[in-house]
Write a protein that holds these residues in place. Structure first.
Motif, PDB file in Angstrom:
ATOM      1  N   SER A  15       1.404  10.044  -4.639  1.00  0.00           N
ATOM      2  CA  SER A  15       1.936  11.297  -4.102  1.00  0.00           C
ATOM      3  C   SER A  15       2.900  11.931  -5.084  1.00  0.00           C
ATOM      4  O   SER A  15       3.004  13.160  -5.169  1.00  0.00           O
ATOM      5  CB  SER A  15       2.625  11.052  -2.756  1.00  0.00           C
ATOM      6  N   GLU A  16       3.637  11.126  -5.844  1.00  0.00           N
ATOM      7  CA  GLU A  16       4.532  11.670  -6.878  1.00  0.00           C
ATOM      8  C   GLU A  16       3.716  12.340  -7.968  1.00  0.00           C
ATOM      9  O   GLU A  16       4.101  13.401  -8.495  1.00  0.00           O
ATOM     10  CB  GLU A  16       5.405  10.548  -7.445  1.00  0.00           C
ATOM     11  N   GLN A  17       2.591  11.700  -8.307  1.00  0.00           N
ATOM     12  CA  GLN A  17       1.737  12.294  -9.346  1.00  0.00           C
ATOM     13  C   GLN A  17       1.112  13.608  -8.867  1.00  0.00           C
ATOM     14  O   GLN A  17       0.906  14.543  -9.648  1.00  0.00           O
ATOM     15  CB  GLN A  17       0.633  11.315  -9.743  1.00  0.00           C
ATOM     16  N   ALA A  18       0.836  13.694  -7.555  1.00  0.00           N
ATOM     17  CA  ALA A  18       0.225  14.922  -7.009  1.00  0.00           C
ATOM     18  C   ALA A  18       1.264  15.960  -6.633  1.00  0.00           C
ATOM     19  O   ALA A  18       0.911  17.058  -6.184  1.00  0.00           O
ATOM     20  CB  ALA A  18      -0.624  14.566  -5.784  1.00  0.00           C
ATOM     21  N   SER A  19       2.532  15.659  -6.782  1.00  0.00           N
ATOM     22  CA  SER A  19       3.645  16.574  -6.460  1.00  0.00           C
ATOM     23  C   SER A  19       3.568  17.052  -5.011  1.00  0.00           C
ATOM     24  O   SER A  19       3.863  18.212  -4.708  1.00  0.00           O
ATOM     25  CB  SER A  19       3.645  17.774  -7.433  1.00  0.00           C
ATOM     26  N   ASP A  20       3.144  16.150  -4.149  1.00  0.00           N
ATOM     27  CA  ASP A  20       3.085  16.471  -2.719  1.00  0.00           C
ATOM     28  C   ASP A  20       4.365  15.918  -2.083  1.00  0.00           C
ATOM     29  O   ASP A  20       4.455  14.744  -1.735  1.00  0.00           O
ATOM     30  CB  ASP A  20       1.840  15.845  -2.087  1.00  0.00           C
ATOM     31  N   GLU A  21       5.362  16.820  -1.984  1.00  0.00           N
ATOM     32  CA  GLU A  21       6.677  16.369  -1.530  1.00  0.00           C
ATOM     33  C   GLU A  21       6.648  15.871  -0.092  1.00  0.00           C
ATOM     34  O   GLU A  21       7.277  14.859   0.243  1.00  0.00           O
ATOM     35  CB  GLU A  21       7.680  17.539  -1.654  1.00  0.00           C
ATOM     36  N   PHE A  22       5.914  16.564   0.786  1.00  0.00           N
ATOM     37  CA  PHE A  22       5.865  16.160   2.195  1.00  0.00           C
ATOM     38  C   PHE A  22       5.256  14.756   2.333  1.00  0.00           C
ATOM     39  O   PHE A  22       5.807  13.886   3.016  1.00  0.00           O
ATOM     40  CB  PHE A  22       5.053  17.180   2.996  1.00  0.00           C
ATOM     41  N   ASN A  75       5.013  12.560   0.027  1.00  0.00           N
ATOM     42  CA  ASN A  75       5.882  11.597  -0.654  1.00  0.00           C
ATOM     43  C   ASN A  75       6.989  11.105   0.282  1.00  0.00           C
ATOM     44  O   ASN A  75       7.310   9.916   0.327  1.00  0.00           O
ATOM     45  CB  ASN A  75       6.467  12.245  -1.908  1.00  0.00           C
ATOM     46  N   GLU A  76       7.586  12.024   1.034  1.00  0.00           N
ATOM     47  CA  GLU A  76       8.652  11.639   1.961  1.00  0.00           C
ATOM     48  C   GLU A  76       8.124  10.714   3.061  1.00  0.00           C
ATOM     49  O   GLU A  76       8.775   9.737   3.446  1.00  0.00           O
ATOM     50  CB  GLU A  76       9.269  12.896   2.577  1.00  0.00           C
ATOM     51  N   LYS A  77       6.939  11.031   3.579  1.00  0.00           N
ATOM     52  CA  LYS A  77       6.376  10.212   4.651  1.00  0.00           C
ATOM     53  C   LYS A  77       6.014   8.800   4.142  1.00  0.00           C
ATOM     54  O   LYS A  77       6.231   7.807   4.842  1.00  0.00           O
ATOM     55  CB  LYS A  77       5.132  10.886   5.228  1.00  0.00           C
ATOM     56  N   VAL A  78       5.502   8.777   2.916  1.00  0.00           N
ATOM     57  CA  VAL A  78       5.150   7.470   2.354  1.00  0.00           C
ATOM     58  C   VAL A  78       6.403   6.620   2.122  1.00  0.00           C
ATOM     59  O   VAL A  78       6.428   5.408   2.385  1.00  0.00           O
ATOM     60  CB  VAL A  78       4.354   7.651   1.050  1.00  0.00           C
ATOM     61  N   LYS A  79       7.471   7.274   1.633  1.00  0.00           N
ATOM     62  CA  LYS A  79       8.739   6.554   1.457  1.00  0.00           C
ATOM     63  C   LYS A  79       9.261   6.035   2.793  1.00  0.00           C
ATOM     64  O   LYS A  79       9.790   4.917   2.892  1.00  0.00           O
ATOM     65  CB  LYS A  79       9.770   7.468   0.804  1.00  0.00           C
ATOM     66  N   ALA A  80       9.114   6.857   3.828  1.00  0.00           N
ATOM     67  CA  ALA A  80       9.567   6.436   5.160  1.00  0.00           C
ATOM     68  C   ALA A  80       8.779   5.227   5.643  1.00  0.00           C
ATOM     69  O   ALA A  80       9.342   4.291   6.245  1.00  0.00           O
ATOM     70  CB  ALA A  80       9.420   7.590   6.151  1.00  0.00           C
ATOM     71  N   ILE A  81       7.472   5.233   5.344  1.00  0.00           N
ATOM     72  CA  ILE A  81       6.651   4.070   5.730  1.00  0.00           C
ATOM     73  C   ILE A  81       7.140   2.817   5.006  1.00  0.00           C
ATOM     74  O   ILE A  81       7.275   1.732   5.606  1.00  0.00           O
ATOM     75  CB  ILE A  81       5.165   4.334   5.414  1.00  0.00           C
ATOM     76  N   GLY A  82       7.424   2.948   3.729  1.00  0.00           N
ATOM     77  CA  GLY A  82       7.923   1.797   2.957  1.00  0.00           C
ATOM     78  C   GLY A  82       9.245   1.290   3.488  1.00  0.00           C
ATOM     79  O   GLY A  82       9.484   0.085   3.581  1.00  0.00           O
ATOM     80  N   GLN A  83      10.158   2.228   3.824  1.00  0.00           N
ATOM     81  CA  GLN A  83      11.471   1.825   4.352  1.00  0.00           C
ATOM     82  C   GLN A  83      11.338   1.104   5.694  1.00  0.00           C
ATOM     83  O   GLN A  83      12.010   0.100   5.956  1.00  0.00           O
ATOM     84  CB  GLN A  83      12.366   3.061   4.487  1.00  0.00           C
ATOM     85  N   MET A 142       0.826  -1.209   0.000  1.00  0.00           N
ATOM     86  CA  MET A 142       0.000   0.000   0.000  1.00  0.00           C
ATOM     87  C   MET A 142       0.861   1.259   0.000  1.00  0.00           C
ATOM     88  O   MET A 142       0.509   2.275  -0.620  1.00  0.00           O
ATOM     89  CB  MET A 142      -0.932  -0.022   1.220  1.00  0.00           C
ATOM     90  N   SER A 143       2.007   1.209   0.691  1.00  0.00           N
ATOM     91  CA  SER A 143       2.884   2.390   0.702  1.00  0.00           C
ATOM     92  C   SER A 143       3.433   2.659  -0.692  1.00  0.00           C
ATOM     93  O   SER A 143       3.630   3.819  -1.088  1.00  0.00           O
ATOM     94  CB  SER A 143       4.025   2.183   1.708  1.00  0.00           C
ATOM     95  N   GLU A 144       3.686   1.579  -1.452  1.00  0.00           N
ATOM     96  CA  GLU A 144       4.170   1.767  -2.830  1.00  0.00           C
ATOM     97  C   GLU A 144       3.099   2.439  -3.691  1.00  0.00           C
ATOM     98  O   GLU A 144       3.403   3.299  -4.534  1.00  0.00           O
ATOM     99  CB  GLU A 144       4.572   0.412  -3.410  1.00  0.00           C
ATOM    100  N   ILE A 145       1.843   2.038  -3.476  1.00  0.00           N
ATOM    101  CA  ILE A 145       0.746   2.668  -4.241  1.00  0.00           C
ATOM    102  C   ILE A 145       0.623   4.145  -3.875  1.00  0.00           C
ATOM    103  O   ILE A 145       0.494   5.030  -4.748  1.00  0.00           O
ATOM    104  CB  ILE A 145      -0.574   1.925  -3.974  1.00  0.00           C
ATOM    105  N   LEU A 146       0.668   4.427  -2.543  1.00  0.00           N
ATOM    106  CA  LEU A 146       0.567   5.829  -2.098  1.00  0.00           C
ATOM    107  C   LEU A 146       1.740   6.650  -2.595  1.00  0.00           C
ATOM    108  O   LEU A 146       1.592   7.848  -2.901  1.00  0.00           O
ATOM    109  CB  LEU A 146       0.503   5.871  -0.568  1.00  0.00           C
ATOM    110  N   GLU A 147       2.924   6.002  -2.674  1.00  0.00           N
ATOM    111  CA  GLU A 147       4.109   6.730  -3.151  1.00  0.00           C
ATOM    112  C   GLU A 147       3.933   7.158  -4.604  1.00  0.00           C
ATOM    113  O   GLU A 147       4.279   8.298  -4.979  1.00  0.00           O
ATOM    114  CB  GLU A 147       5.335   5.838  -3.004  1.00  0.00           C
ATOM    115  N   VAL A 148       3.359   6.263  -5.400  1.00  0.00           N
ATOM    116  CA  VAL A 148       3.141   6.605  -6.815  1.00  0.00           C
ATOM    117  C   VAL A 148       2.137   7.757  -6.924  1.00  0.00           C
ATOM    118  O   VAL A 148       2.332   8.717  -7.682  1.00  0.00           O
ATOM    119  CB  VAL A 148       2.639   5.372  -7.577  1.00  0.00           C
TER     120      VAL A 148
END
Length: 422
Positions: free
Chosen positions: A239-246, A248-256, A231-237
């Protein structure tokens, strides 16, 4: 032990007393010299001394007659046959003068059997000595056998028993024999062995239970962690499309963090299974449709598009079947990364379910070893793993009365599970 020393003391006293007792009992049947008979013999000899036809009477003792010149003129029953006054004196014979007309005409010698008596006494003492020595020898031999049977052999058994217990052999009982010296200890020692065996079994069961709990929790944690990661990978994609940098970073952190948790749980799961030789399996009759939910829960990457399983009753442990199927699907994710085709068909005794990917399969030379513990094929290079997945699956399927087989198919690898049909 006290009784043992009392017996030894009694035997020692008997050994000392018996020879003395036999010597005390030693007697020789010696007939006393009849004075009247001697006087009658002497009277007859004197009366017939001058007779031309001399006849000497029979007596209960041996005697000899010497003339006045000490010449032997008659002898009866005499072994040493004293022929003179001197020799008769040496033999301590009884001597009486023969008087005829108030004149000594000869000598009557009554034989003394002291030498014969001494010889007989010596022979009987020698005989009694050998009897006593034989009796003592038998007593010593019997004592030795008794000590060997009642002391040495039981002690050796206890020593072997102690050695076996110290080496961990708690299944061999100690034979109880309350007659021997150590009889009072055998029952206590065997009770101790039984208690040790029970304690060891309880400890083993407790350790197995702990490891099974850790393994089960690890398995159960991996599935939701994998879902979080997906799910974090889906949200990451998104968030990148929405250009929401904040975001995007949180979603990447969740994935990590999900990757980190997955890695730690995998290590814990592998370490636990290395020590766990056997997972408890509770097989029961269940509907085959239960497998559909198990497969869906295990397929968190949604690689399986179609699941069609015939309805029947199979023998299965729901939890262990989940472990087997999760391992198979997870291996396909890791080594193939393609869609997984699931097919089900029944044979005479089994419901067979195949999981087939399109990842190219494995080397044919590796197929006979693919389910061995800790074995990893050439295609595992650069990928994390312990080589336990298929080995665990094989053991669990066997415990559920099922089968498992692996083979290469056109362009892929297939694992076939066979669940026994009720």
């Amino acid at each position: 032990m006290k009784r043992f020393f009392i017996i030894l003391l009694t035997i020692s006293i008997i050994v000392l007393i018996i020879p003395v007792f036999l010597m005390k009992r030693q007697t020789i049947d010696v007939q006393e010299l009849d004075v009247v008979e001697v006087n009658e013999l002497l009277f007859e000899i004197e009366k017939n001394w001058d007779s031309t036809s001399k006849s000497y009477p029979e007596c209960s003792f041996g005697y000899a007659i010497l003339n006045e010149d000490e010449e032997l003129i008659y002898s009866r029953r005499g072994e040493h046959q004293a022929s003179s006054i001197v020799s008769a004196t040496k033999e301590r014979d009884v001597m009486r003068d023969i008087i005829v007309d108030d004149q000594k005409v000869g000598t009557l010698i009554i034989y003394n059997y002291i030498n014969d008596i001494e010889y007989m006494v010596g022979q009987k003492m020698l005989k009694n000595y050998f009897v006593a020595a034989g009796f003592v020898l038998v007593l010593i031999l019997a004592t030795f056998i008794w000590i060997w049977v009642r002391v040495v052999m039981p002690f050796d058994k206890m020593k072997d028993f102690a050695t076996a217990v110290s080496s961990g052999d708690l299944d061999r009982p100690l034979e109880m024999d309350k007659v021997n010296v150590f009889g009072a200890f055998t029952e206590s020692f065997d009770i101790m062995r039984e208690e040790l065996s029970i304690s060891r079994q309880r400890e083993y069961e407790a350790n197995v239970s702990k490891r099974e709990l850790v393994a089960q929790l690890s398995h159960d944690i991996k599935t939701p962690v994998a879902s979080i990661k997906a799910m974090s990978e889906i949200l990451e994609v998104k968030s990148e499309q929405a250009s929401d940098e904040f975001t995007n970073e949180k979603v990447k952190a969740i994935g990590q963090k999900a990757d980190q948790i997955d890695h730690l749980v995998s290590n814990l799961f592998s370490a636990t299974l290395k020590e766990l030789e056997h997972l408890e399996v509770n097989t029961s009759e269940m509907p085959s449709t239960t497998l559909v939910d198990i497969i869906r829960d295990a397929d968190f990457e949604d690689k399986i598009k179609k699941i069609d399983i015939p309805e029947c009753i199979i023998y299965m442990d729901n939890i262990r079947a989940g472990q087997v199927i999760t391992n198979i699907i997870y291996n396909s994710y890791k080594y193939a990364g393609t869609e997984i085709e699931v097919n089900a068909f029944t044979s005479e005794d089994y419901l067979n379910i195949s999981f087939t990917d399109k990842g190219g399969g494995v080397d044919e030379a590796e197929l006979p070893h693919i389910m061995e513990k800790f074995y990893r094929g050439k295609n595992s290079e650069g990928k994390e793993g312990s080589g336990l997945g298929l080995n665990i699956a094989k053991n669990l399927m066997h415990d559920m009365r099922g089968t498992i087989d692996c083979k290469n198919v056109d362009g892929g690898f297939s694992v076939i599970l066979g669940f026994a049909i009720s």
